[in-house]
Design an enzyme around this catalytic site. Structure first.
Site, PDB file in Angstrom:
ATOM      1  N   HIS A  68     -39.755  69.627  48.404  1.00 39.21           N
ATOM      2  CA  HIS A  68     -39.866  70.921  47.723  1.00 39.21           C
ATOM      3  C   HIS A  68     -41.200  71.562  48.082  1.00 39.21           C
ATOM      4  O   HIS A  68     -42.001  70.989  48.817  1.00 39.21           O
ATOM      5  CB  HIS A  68     -39.700  70.780  46.212  1.00 39.21           C
ATOM      6  CG  HIS A  68     -40.720  69.909  45.545  1.00 39.21           C
ATOM      7  ND1 HIS A  68     -40.749  68.528  45.688  1.00 39.21           N
ATOM      8  CD2 HIS A  68     -41.775  70.214  44.729  1.00 39.21           C
ATOM      9  CE1 HIS A  68     -41.750  68.032  44.989  1.00 39.21           C
ATOM     10  NE2 HIS A  68     -42.389  69.032  44.399  1.00 39.21           N
ATOM     11  N   HIS A  70     -43.984  72.485  46.355  1.00 37.92           N
ATOM     12  CA  HIS A  70     -45.256  72.268  45.671  1.00 37.92           C
ATOM     13  C   HIS A  70     -46.323  71.768  46.639  1.00 37.92           C
ATOM     14  O   HIS A  70     -46.026  71.040  47.596  1.00 37.92           O
ATOM     15  CB  HIS A  70     -45.080  71.283  44.517  1.00 37.92           C
ATOM     16  CG  HIS A  70     -44.552  71.925  43.280  1.00 37.92           C
ATOM     17  ND1 HIS A  70     -43.966  71.211  42.252  1.00 37.92           N
ATOM     18  CD2 HIS A  70     -44.511  73.229  42.882  1.00 37.92           C
ATOM     19  CE1 HIS A  70     -43.593  72.039  41.294  1.00 37.92           C
ATOM     20  NE2 HIS A  70     -43.913  73.261  41.653  1.00 37.92           N
ATOM     21  N   HIS A  73     -46.723  68.265  47.944  1.00 37.44           N
ATOM     22  CA  HIS A  73     -45.633  67.747  48.771  1.00 37.44           C
ATOM     23  C   HIS A  73     -45.483  68.488  50.102  1.00 37.44           C
ATOM     24  O   HIS A  73     -44.815  67.966  51.001  1.00 37.44           O
ATOM     25  CB  HIS A  73     -44.308  67.829  48.010  1.00 37.44           C
ATOM     26  CG  HIS A  73     -44.235  66.916  46.836  1.00 37.44           C
ATOM     27  ND1 HIS A  73     -43.636  65.673  46.876  1.00 37.44           N
ATOM     28  CD2 HIS A  73     -44.716  67.060  45.571  1.00 37.44           C
ATOM     29  CE1 HIS A  73     -43.740  65.095  45.688  1.00 37.44           C
ATOM     30  NE2 HIS A  73     -44.389  65.920  44.876  1.00 37.44           N
ATOM     31  N   HIS A 163     -35.864  69.792  40.119  1.00 36.39           N
ATOM     32  CA  HIS A 163     -37.296  69.895  39.807  1.00 36.39           C
ATOM     33  C   HIS A 163     -37.752  71.350  39.825  1.00 36.39           C
ATOM     34  O   HIS A 163     -38.312  71.852  38.847  1.00 36.39           O
ATOM     35  CB  HIS A 163     -38.082  69.060  40.816  1.00 36.39           C
ATOM     36  CG  HIS A 163     -39.561  69.105  40.638  1.00 36.39           C
ATOM     37  ND1 HIS A 163     -40.178  68.655  39.485  1.00 36.39           N
ATOM     38  CD2 HIS A 163     -40.559  69.535  41.457  1.00 36.39           C
ATOM     39  CE1 HIS A 163     -41.485  68.807  39.606  1.00 36.39           C
ATOM     40  NE2 HIS A 163     -41.741  69.347  40.792  1.00 36.39           N
ATOM     41  N   ASP A 184     -39.672  64.693  43.656  1.00 35.92           N
ATOM     42  CA  ASP A 184     -39.812  64.972  42.227  1.00 35.92           C
ATOM     43  C   ASP A 184     -38.449  65.436  41.720  1.00 35.92           C
ATOM     44  O   ASP A 184     -37.855  66.356  42.291  1.00 35.92           O
ATOM     45  CB  ASP A 184     -40.852  66.063  41.984  1.00 35.92           C
ATOM     46  CG  ASP A 184     -42.257  65.611  42.353  1.00 35.92           C
ATOM     47  OD1 ASP A 184     -42.417  64.421  42.675  1.00 35.92           O
ATOM     48  OD2 ASP A 184     -43.173  66.449  42.335  1.00 35.92           O
ATOM     49  N   HIS A 408     -40.117  66.515  35.409  1.00 34.65           N
ATOM     50  CA  HIS A 408     -40.080  65.139  35.889  1.00 34.65           C
ATOM     51  C   HIS A 408     -39.326  64.304  34.861  1.00 34.65           C
ATOM     52  O   HIS A 408     -39.376  64.580  33.660  1.00 34.65           O
ATOM     53  CB  HIS A 408     -41.495  64.569  36.056  1.00 34.65           C
ATOM     54  CG  HIS A 408     -42.312  65.244  37.103  1.00 34.65           C
ATOM     55  ND1 HIS A 408     -42.274  64.881  38.426  1.00 34.65           N
ATOM     56  CD2 HIS A 408     -43.200  66.264  37.016  1.00 34.65           C
ATOM     57  CE1 HIS A 408     -43.107  65.648  39.116  1.00 34.65           C
ATOM     58  NE2 HIS A 408     -43.677  66.499  38.277  1.00 34.65           N
ATOM     59  N   HIS A 430     -45.450  58.329  43.586  1.00 35.45           N
ATOM     60  CA  HIS A 430     -45.776  59.520  42.803  1.00 35.45           C
ATOM     61  C   HIS A 430     -46.052  59.166  41.347  1.00 35.45           C
ATOM     62  O   HIS A 430     -45.366  59.617  40.429  1.00 35.45           O
ATOM     63  CB  HIS A 430     -44.644  60.547  42.903  1.00 35.45           C
ATOM     64  CG  HIS A 430     -45.064  61.940  42.511  1.00 35.45           C
ATOM     65  ND1 HIS A 430     -45.137  62.348  41.204  1.00 35.45           N
ATOM     66  CD2 HIS A 430     -45.435  63.013  43.257  1.00 35.45           C
ATOM     67  CE1 HIS A 430     -45.515  63.626  41.158  1.00 35.45           C
ATOM     68  NE2 HIS A 430     -45.707  64.048  42.405  1.00 35.45           N
TER      69      HIS A 430
END
Length: 779
Positions: A68, A70, A73, A163, A184, A408, A430
């Site tokens: 994803h 973020h 990541h 997520h 996530d 999460h 993570h």
């Protein structure tokens, strides 16, 4: 790292193990390498924020999958693609790519990584530039959910992770080994996203997040009520509310909650009395992405979009704020500002402005990473350092609260998902060291009953740059292609027909009139079909880990890169008898033989040679026979040569021919024949003399040998004590008994007297025909 072993799966984390941030993991199996995510650590700056890329040769990576958008990541992806020796392909979902470009451009501009000065006063050139971002963007490939992509033997499928918009978990398959990487993920259905999916196929390895360890979330409705009550009470006392959020993700979820609440309390809050601002450099661009991908969200959002014909992300009570210069800070207000970790940008500026007043509220709604200001302020310190001059401290008197809307999984949701996946090997990533350690202990305790069994569950929580090795013995499955598929279907049909006939026949005899098709079907379904035996070639594609099962004739069509070599065996045997005798033994054993050349007219058959080659043939005394299709027997003087192409059937037939050649001069039948036929005469006389000496019993004995070979002890031959006595009036019989099926045979007349099974009757008739053809020349 050592070269990947052919049976060893290797997991090697470059970041995001026993920490939250800079997620990056390496998978290796069967010579293939997969990289998962390429993030940065929000608590660090410059090169220190990167995963430990120097610990692995990135040129070995075949594909890189981004879960994803973020920053922890995906933010170091341009660095990997443009500043390292990485040469693989990069994949992400369509929404992730749409958001990635704007988010990373803002990251370069806003954060200190892109434009900070070091303590020595020299300019930090940054991890990557806008040009690097643009160049890397064009190389990124997109994938759809539930579609499987094959890259040189690496197959992967994207599933909804729940997520953020576009978040995906990837199930990767290499040579039959399946690995599920969750990234996530969230199992909770919120206001705009579906929960994470459970892939339909099982996985051998599960790489799963452990962000919250063994913690348990409050119900979502309770958290929403607390959020709105805290904000309402703060603004009613004239305070300001700061919600540090990521520009995309949870911000949109919270805006949906606040917009609805403001509409429900319009008298107190609406009409501009208490404004809500969404402060982000990417505010409008971010929202346009969400407005575009409404159809990828949950049913509730799609229903609102259909029913109202308006986009749910066009908010009535929320305004966009690009910078603080346009903000008139004169009264109570609610501000959603990025970045979520309060390290820099608008959220940090507002924190320093509002934290000295006790009527204000800082509300943390996401997960806070160790080493960030968001984590620090949750400790409610008396002062905080200024971002522009860390030596200057700012008093902190504002209220600080945390209500987690981080998408999460909590412990219970994580455990339920892990149990549904049922992977025997679990790798935790993570998560900070302590929560991850507690989660590992809880999982081992939960699966303790399986310890020591074949279903034992292994849980790993490796640190960064610590390798995990797992041994796997995969099951190889071959795919039938070409003409061999028709051969398999043909054999299946034959098997089915034989089973139907064998099952139906006894019922027909008991009650022939009452037999119907439904009973017939039931009989066939009761018993599984027998294994089908077909011959072919197994071709292994090591690059794509595929096995093809095909016939030799299809090899060039399906595998043009392969060349074929046909090996023919040749054996020479010295013989001390006439060719006539050898030919007679060949006929006795195999029934027939194709004559290719017969210079001495031994066989009384016309040789099968091409017309153009007849004129070139000279009389060399050769006898050349083609036996069972592929075995060639050449006899010249006292030398016999057997040639054949290697395979199971041909090898067996060739062995039989060689055995005949080696024993032909001493065999009892040869002695008997040659004692009357070795004087000088033509082949017709040899045959007639031999025929005259073999009586009825000898003929039956020859035929009975076939039955003995076929049925073994199930066959019985009834002869007189004086088996060579000529008694033409007495019938010579034989009986075949297999279970309840019996066949009685009249060998004098070569017919079946009685038989209670059609399949058995057919087999016996075939043997009688073959036996009759074999001994006809001798009778």
């Amino acid at each position: 790292m050592e070269r990947t072993n052919t049976t060893t799966f290797k997991f090697f984390s470059l970041g995001g193990s026993n920490e939250v941030g800079r997620s990056c993991h390496i998978l290796q199996y069967k010579g293939k390498t997969v990289m998962l995510d390429a993030g940065i650590h929000p608590a660090y700056q410059g090169l220190a924020s990167l995963p430990f890329y120097d610990e692995f040769d990135l040129s070995k990576v075949d594909i890189l999958l981004i879960s994803h958008f973020h920053l922890d990541h995906a933010a170091s992806l341009p660095y990997v693609m443009q500043r390292t020796n990485f040469q693989g392909r990069v994949f992400m979902t369509h929404p992730t790519k749409a958001i990635y470009r704007w988010l990373l451009r803002d990251f370069v501009r806003v954060t200190s990584i892109g434009s900070s000065s070091s303590s020595m006063g020299t300019k930090d050139e940054g991890l990557f530039s806008d040009e690097d971002l643009v160049d890397s963007f064009d190389k990124i490939e997109t994938v759809d959910y539930h579609s499987t992509v094959d890259v040189n033997g690496i197959k992967f499928t994207a599933f909804h992770a729940g997520h953020v918009l576009g978040a995906a978990m990837f199930q990767i398959e290499i040579a039959g080994l399946r690995v599920l990487f969750t990234g996530d993920y969230s199992r909770e259905v919120d206001r705009h996203l579906n929960s994470a999916e459970v892939p339909p196929l099982s996985s051998n390895v599960l790489i799963v997040e452990s962000t919250f360890g063994t913690a348990t979330h409050e119900p979502r409705l309770n958290r929403e009520r607390k959020l709105t009550q805290l904000i309402h009470s703060t603004v009613m006392r004239g305070g300001r509310v700061l919600l540090p959020v990521f520009a995309l993700g949870r911000a949109q979820e919270i805006m949906l909650i606040l917009d609805e609440y403001w509409s429900q309390h319009a008298d107190e809050l609406g009409g501009g009395q208490v404004p809500i601002f969404y402060a982000s450099n990417l505010a409008k661009k971010c929202m346009s992405v969400f407005q575009t991908y409404v159809n990828m969200m949950n049913d509730d959002i799609r229903k609102k979009f259909r029913d109202s014909q308006t986009n749910p992300f066009i908010f009535k009570n929320i305004s966009y704020l690009r910078n603080l210069e346009d903000f008139q800070d004169f009264g109570p207000s609610v501000m959603l500002a990025s970045p979520g970790m309060l390290q820099s940008g608008l959220s940090r500026d507002l924190l320093e402005r509002w934290c000295p007043e006790d009527k204000n509220l800082v509300l943390i709604t996401g997960y806070s990473i160790e080493g960030t200001m968001a984590k620090f302020i949750m400790l409610e310190p008396d002062t905080i350092p200024s971002i522009n001059n860390p030596e200057i401290t700012i008093p902190r008197r504002c209220q600080v609260e945390e209500i987690s809307f981080a998408a999460h999984v909590d412990f219970q949701e994580n455990l339920e998902f892990i149990e549904k996946i049922s992977a025997p090997n679990i790798i935790l990533v993570h998560g900070e060291a302590n929560p991850m350690g507690r989660l590992k202990s809880a999982l081992l305790s939960n699966f303790a009953s399986l310890k020591g069994t074949d279903n034992e569950v292994h849980v790993f929580n490796p640190r960064n740059c610590v390798e995990v090795d797992l041994e796997f013995q995969g099951v190889k499955v071959a795919k039938a292609v070409g003409n061999i598929v028709n051969e398999i279907y043909k054999e299946e049909n034959v098997e089915i027909k034989e089973e139907i006939a064998a099952k139906i026949e006894p019922i027909k005899e008991e009650n022939e009139d009452n037999l119907d098709s439904q009973a017939e079907k039931g009989l066939v379904d009761e018993e599984e079909h027998k294994d089908i035996v077909v011959s072919g070639i197994l071709v292994s594609d090591d690059k794509n880990f595929e096995l093809d099962f095909l016939s030799l004739s299809d090899l060039r069509e399906h595998h043009p890169d392969l060349s074929t070599t046909i090996l023919r065996e040749r054996q020479s045997v010295r013989v001390n008898c006439k060719k006539e005798l050898i030919y007679w033994h060949i006929l006795q054993m195999f029934g027939e033989a194709e004559v290719l050349q017969d210079d001495d007219r031994v066989t009384n058959q016309e040789p099968k040679v091409k017309e153009e080659s007849k004129d070139n043939l000279t009389n060399t005394g050769k006898l050349i026979l083609q036996i069972m299709g592929d075995i060639k027997l050449t006899i010249v003087n006292t030398l016999a040569v057997v040639e054949w192409t290697q395979d199971l059937m041909n090898d067996t037939v060739a062995d039989s021919i060689i055995a005949i050649l080696m024993n032909v001069d001493s065999a009892p039948a040869s002695v008997k024949l040659s004692s009357h036929s070795c004087d000088d005469h033509d082949h017709n006389n040899v045959q007639s003399n031999a025929q005259g000496k073999i009586d009825e019993v000898e003929r039956v004995k020859q035929i009975s040998r076939l039955f003995k070979e076929q049925f073994g002890d199930c066959f019985t031959l009834f002869l007189n004590k004086d088996e060579y006595a000529s008694n033409k009036e007495e019938t010579i019989t034989g009986v075949v008994t297999i279970g309840k099926s019996t066949a009685k045979i009249d060998f004098n007349n070569m017919k079946i007297l009685e038989c209670n099974s059609n399949p058995l009757k057919g087999r016996v008739e075939s043997l009688l025909n073959i036996g009759g053809n074999l001994v006809t020349p001798l009778c």
